[in-house]
Design a protein around this motif. Structure first.
Motif: not given
Length: 276
Positions: A54-62
């Motif tokens: 999940x691209x958006x979640x991965x960016x936010x998580x990182x």
């Protein structure tokens, strides 16, 4: 006209997803480069793409991990951001309801914004396609493999080109999301969700820890689900009203036939005065 097959439906789904794949490629590249600039190990980034997808979640998580926030905040944030998939699932459920649990779980794991846009459009054109789930699988799996490839490329080149994420490649993903959202706004629930989420994101943009984004996602999903529920309820009430009207009309017709002044069908050779 060729007879549809599983392989044909699968390949059609992958083919129709190619424009979305092109738009997502720079996004995966930037995510890999972002992970390379954080305390996360490269294999953490690849594992995240393999399991979260999940691209958006991965960016936010990182980004949150790099700031040192607690795991509870990180998990809650990614959960809220991914809740938009509830709207996607509610839309696609009528077309996959007949599948067994293994199929539904697999398709759910492969569901992304891009796959939803392609698949929902297909089901709108072909609502009774018995092989539609193979089309869904082709779209989702092609996006999944594409995301893994470009995440790996970003991880490998991120260390060598530390300013890779500043080259403006993220514009491709913005354009892709615009292409996804605009056609969906023809349906009332999606239009309501988009307008509410956009307004909330603007009004809450100054909140720390990306809380404005979380508020926008939560409010947009709530508004969209409420609009979807109301649309379905109104549709059911309209159908019930029509059914009641038809039943009344049929009852009135039957009543007129049974009255002395009503018109009845007589057998050939018969008359109102009986046989002579």
């Amino acid at each position: 006209m060729p007879v549809p097959s599983r392989a044909g439906s699968f390949l059609a789904g992958a083919r129709d997803t190619v424009p979305m794949i092109v738009g997502a490629a720079p996004f995966g590249l930037i995510f890999g480069a972002l992970v390379a600039s954080t305390p996360l190990a490269p294999w953490h980034g690849q594992l995240m793409s393999l399991t979260v997808f999940a691209g958006s979640s991965q960016f936010i998580a990182a980004g949150l991990f790099a700031t040192g926030v607690g795991y509870a905040v990180l998990w809650a944030t990614t959960l809220i951001v991914n809740l938009r998939h509830m709207l996607y699932a509610a839309n696609l459920l009528p077309h996959v309801r007949h599948l067994n649990a293994r199929w539904r779980v697999t398709l759910g794991l492969l569901l992304t914004d891009e796959t939803f846009a392609v698949t929902s459009s297909y089901f709108h054109r072909h609502p009774d396609d018995a092989l539609g789930h193979w089309y869904f699988l082709g779209s989702g799996l092609s996006m999944y493999l594409n995301w893994q490839l470009w995440t790996l490329a970003g991880l490998l080149f991120g260390a060598a080109f530390p300013r890779l994420q500043t080259l403006g490649l993220d514009f491709a993903m913005v354009a892709t999301f615009i292409a996804i959202i605009v056609p969906q706004m023809a349906r009332m629930p999606w239009a309501v969700a988009t307008v509410v989420a956009g307004a909330a994101a603007y009004l809450c943009r100054g909140l720390p820890y990306k809380l404005g984004l979380l508020a926008a996602v939560a409010l947009g999903i709530a508004a969209g689900m409420a609009a979807l529920h109301r649309q379905r309820r109104d549709g059911e009430q309209h159908r019930a009203t029509q059914d009641t009207s038809h039943e009344r009309a049929a009852g009135n017709d039957a009543g007129r036939d049974n009255t002395p002044g009503g018109t009845a069908t007589r057998a050939p050779g018969s008359s109102a005065g009986g046989a002579r």
